[in-house]
Each structure stands twice: as C-alpha cells, then as structure tokens.
Design a protein around this motif. Sequence first.
Motif, PDB file in Angstrom:
ATOM      1  N   LEU A 194      54.577  43.663  41.257  1.00  0.00           N
ATOM      2  CA  LEU A 194      53.850  42.460  40.843  1.00  0.00           C
ATOM      3  C   LEU A 194      54.796  41.309  40.508  1.00  0.00           C
ATOM      4  CD1 LEU A 194      50.945  43.833  38.604  1.00  0.00           C
ATOM      5  CD2 LEU A 194      50.737  42.657  40.802  1.00  0.00           C
ATOM      6  N   ASP A 195      55.965  41.640  39.958  1.00  0.00           N
ATOM      7  CA  ASP A 195      56.919  40.595  39.601  1.00  0.00           C
ATOM      8  C   ASP A 195      57.494  39.886  40.826  1.00  0.00           C
ATOM      9  OD1 ASP A 195      56.528  41.114  36.947  1.00  0.00           O
ATOM     10  OD2 ASP A 195      58.321  42.374  36.718  1.00  0.00           O
ATOM     11  N   GLU A 196      57.288  40.470  42.005  1.00  0.00           N
ATOM     12  CA  GLU A 196      57.769  39.844  43.242  1.00  0.00           C
ATOM     13  C   GLU A 196      56.742  38.880  43.825  1.00  0.00           C
ATOM     14  OE1 GLU A 196      59.520  42.814  45.983  1.00  0.00           O
ATOM     15  OE2 GLU A 196      59.206  44.234  44.347  1.00  0.00           O
ATOM     16  N   LEU A 197      55.559  38.822  43.227  1.00  0.00           N
ATOM     17  CA  LEU A 197      54.489  37.976  43.744  1.00  0.00           C
ATOM     18  C   LEU A 197      54.390  36.688  42.937  1.00  0.00           C
ATOM     19  CD1 LEU A 197      51.749  40.711  44.270  1.00  0.00           C
ATOM     20  CD2 LEU A 197      53.408  39.828  45.939  1.00  0.00           C
ATOM     21  N   SER A 198      54.050  35.614  43.602  1.00  0.00           N
ATOM     22  CA  SER A 198      53.924  34.323  42.937  1.00  0.00           C
ATOM     23  C   SER A 198      52.748  33.554  43.528  1.00  0.00           C
ATOM     24  CB  SER A 198      55.215  33.510  43.097  1.00  0.00           C
ATOM     25  OG  SER A 198      55.475  33.272  44.475  1.00  0.00           O
ATOM     26  N   GLY A 199      52.459  32.426  42.932  1.00  0.00           N
ATOM     27  CA  GLY A 199      51.370  31.592  43.418  1.00  0.00           C
ATOM     28  C   GLY A 199      50.248  31.480  42.407  1.00  0.00           C
ATOM     29  N   GLU A 200      49.337  30.565  42.684  1.00  0.00           N
ATOM     30  CA  GLU A 200      48.225  30.284  41.783  1.00  0.00           C
ATOM     31  C   GLU A 200      47.372  31.503  41.456  1.00  0.00           C
ATOM     32  OE1 GLU A 200      45.134  26.929  42.039  1.00  0.00           O
ATOM     33  OE2 GLU A 200      46.725  26.313  43.421  1.00  0.00           O
ATOM     34  N   GLY A 201      47.234  32.397  42.429  1.00  0.00           N
ATOM     35  CA  GLY A 201      46.366  33.555  42.228  1.00  0.00           C
ATOM     36  C   GLY A 201      47.063  34.787  41.694  1.00  0.00           C
ATOM     37  N   ALA A 202      48.380  34.713  41.480  1.00  0.00           N
ATOM     38  CA  ALA A 202      49.131  35.901  41.076  1.00  0.00           C
ATOM     39  C   ALA A 202      48.677  36.443  39.718  1.00  0.00           C
ATOM     40  CB  ALA A 202      50.621  35.594  41.048  1.00  0.00           C
ATOM     41  N   ALA A 203      48.407  35.559  38.782  1.00  0.00           N
ATOM     42  CA  ALA A 203      47.989  36.001  37.453  1.00  0.00           C
ATOM     43  C   ALA A 203      46.647  36.721  37.515  1.00  0.00           C
ATOM     44  CB  ALA A 203      47.912  34.811  36.502  1.00  0.00           C
ATOM     45  N   LEU A 204      45.722  36.209  38.334  1.00  0.00           N
ATOM     46  CA  LEU A 204      44.416  36.853  38.469  1.00  0.00           C
ATOM     47  C   LEU A 204      44.559  38.228  39.106  1.00  0.00           C
ATOM     48  CD1 LEU A 204      41.364  36.912  38.305  1.00  0.00           C
ATOM     49  CD2 LEU A 204      41.272  35.593  40.444  1.00  0.00           C
ATOM     50  N   LEU A 205      45.370  38.314  40.139  1.00  0.00           N
ATOM     51  CA  LEU A 205      45.574  39.615  40.781  1.00  0.00           C
ATOM     52  C   LEU A 205      46.158  40.604  39.786  1.00  0.00           C
ATOM     53  CD1 LEU A 205      45.501  41.415  43.270  1.00  0.00           C
ATOM     54  CD2 LEU A 205      47.722  40.489  43.934  1.00  0.00           C
ATOM     55  N   ARG A 206      47.080  40.146  38.970  1.00  0.00           N
ATOM     56  CA  ARG A 206      47.682  41.020  37.984  1.00  0.00           C
ATOM     57  C   ARG A 206      46.633  41.638  37.056  1.00  0.00           C
ATOM     58  NH1 ARG A 206      52.793  41.634  35.712  1.00  0.00           N
ATOM     59  NH2 ARG A 206      53.622  40.007  37.094  1.00  0.00           N
ATOM     60  N   THR A 207      45.641  40.847  36.664  1.00  0.00           N
ATOM     61  CA  THR A 207      44.598  41.362  35.768  1.00  0.00           C
ATOM     62  C   THR A 207      43.728  42.403  36.464  1.00  0.00           C
ATOM     63  OG1 THR A 207      42.909  39.686  36.335  1.00  0.00           O
ATOM     64  CG2 THR A 207      44.495  39.141  34.583  1.00  0.00           C
ATOM     65  N   ARG A 208      43.733  42.402  37.786  1.00  0.00           N
ATOM     66  CA  ARG A 208      42.895  43.346  38.536  1.00  0.00           C
ATOM     67  C   ARG A 208      43.633  44.625  38.907  1.00  0.00           C
ATOM     68  NH1 ARG A 208      40.189  39.141  42.945  1.00  0.00           N
ATOM     69  NH2 ARG A 208      38.860  38.008  41.475  1.00  0.00           N
ATOM     70  N   VAL A 209      44.901  44.659  38.637  1.00  0.00           N
ATOM     71  CA  VAL A 209      45.714  45.829  38.972  1.00  0.00           C
ATOM     72  C   VAL A 209      45.821  46.714  37.725  1.00  0.00           C
ATOM     73  CG1 VAL A 209      47.986  46.665  39.657  1.00  0.00           C
ATOM     74  CG2 VAL A 209      47.026  44.617  40.737  1.00  0.00           C
ATOM     75  N   HIS A 210      45.349  47.927  37.831  1.00  0.00           N
ATOM     76  CA  HIS A 210      45.400  48.829  36.691  1.00  0.00           C
ATOM     77  C   HIS A 210      46.828  49.309  36.473  1.00  0.00           C
ATOM     78  CE1 HIS A 210      41.096  48.915  36.437  1.00  0.00           C
ATOM     79  NE2 HIS A 210      40.981  49.296  37.682  1.00  0.00           N
ATOM     80  N   PRO A 211      47.198  49.557  35.238  1.00  0.00           N
ATOM     81  CA  PRO A 211      48.534  50.114  34.978  1.00  0.00           C
ATOM     82  C   PRO A 211      48.706  51.428  35.705  1.00  0.00           C
ATOM     83  CG  PRO A 211      47.502  49.390  32.943  1.00  0.00           C
ATOM     84  CD  PRO A 211      46.438  49.354  34.005  1.00  0.00           C
ATOM     85  N   ASP A 212      49.926  51.728  36.129  1.00  0.00           N
ATOM     86  CA  ASP A 212      50.209  52.981  36.842  1.00  0.00           C
ATOM     87  C   ASP A 212      50.081  54.163  35.891  1.00  0.00           C
ATOM     88  OD1 ASP A 212      50.910  51.804  39.388  1.00  0.00           O
ATOM     89  OD2 ASP A 212      52.723  51.088  38.399  1.00  0.00           O
TER      90      ASP A 212
END
Length: 212
Positions: A194-212
């Motif tokens: 996730l830390d390799e991803l950027s952009g306006e939607g990155a924060a939203l995607l992060r909230t949708r990704v469950h912890p491992d």
Amino acid sequence: MADDTATWSMIHAERAALSEDLAELTPGHWATPSLCHGWTVQLAAAHVVAGAEQTPANFAKGMARNGFRFNTMIDRDAHALGTLTPTQIIERLQLRTSTTNRPPAPATAMLGEVVVHREDILRPVGRRGTPTAAAVNACLDMYTTASFPVGGKKRIRGLRLVATDTGWSHGDGPEVAGPGIALVLAMTGRSAGLDELSGEGAALLRTRVHPD
C-alpha cells in the motif's frame, strides 16, 4: 471454449520461479509468518501445491467433507500438505510446471494463486517475486471482477487504477497509481504494498483493505 495456452504458459513459468525461490529459503524462513493470516511460509507454499494438484472431482469431494465451507477446506488442505518437508513441497510444485489440472475455476485463477501467494511467501522474508508484466496484467484484469473469495471488485469500486510499470489501467474516479503487483496485493486485501501506491484514491483504497 477459451484458449488458455498463454495463461498456462505464464502459470508454469511462475510456478517454476516460485520453486526456485523456495529452494533458496532457510529453515527459519519456512517458519516465518506469511502474509496469509495464520499461515507460515511453509503452509502458504503447501497451499500453492494443493491448488496446483486440485481437480474438479476432488474439489467437490473436499467441499462435501468440509460441510461446503470453502475456507475450512482450504485451511485443512494446506495443513495436510504442510506436514511435508520443504524439499518435498518444492518437488511437488516442480511436478506442476507442465500440468493443467485445476479446480472448477478459470485458468487465470490459478495464475493469480501463484502470483499473489509468491508475494505472501517472499515479502515476509525480505524478498519479492518477479512476475512478468503480462502475468501481472492478467491478474489485474481478473481481480477487477472478482467477488468471493477475493473481493477485488467491491474493493476497487469507484476508483481508477493505474499500473505505472505495466501500462495497465482500469475504472473511473479518484486515481490510485503504483506498481502493478502492489495493486494486485491491494485488490486481494493485502496491506503489503500500500505504501507504494499514491494518488487521490489511495487513502480510500487503504480503508478498504483489511489488515493481513
């Protein structure tokens, strides 16, 4: 019927590469927790072998034995094969670098299995896989429409994804950009990358990704 020749070629190449990766691991690496919750590297590798050896008939029997609980069946199969030694697991995987048997699922699902689980296995021990751009793009295409058990379709809803290294893009909305394999991991619910991803939607995607 779709011609899966190209897909199987990628699957076999990825399995061969994973078997080489596994051969380089130390005993300590095999006991390391993988990115798959509750599984060590050894159990994750055993799961890859279990999938590679699966057939529609055995899949149906396994589902029946486990009360049609998919995740229960998968976990039990991984633990069963996880009793093999690392050498035996590698040898079993090497035998599946030319076969085309699979559970009742598209061939691309088998590609996703080895590409994603290669990262599940390697990243916790400080390594990474090197899937081809074609393999990554095929996985990205597949996971855009994937529901159970991966959930990629729901996770990326309303976002535009851009793989900065493979030329792949999909969707409309706030952009999430980064390496294709990092997008694959996010789409399959893994926070690694996730830390390799950027952009306006990155924060939203992060909230949708469950912890491992």
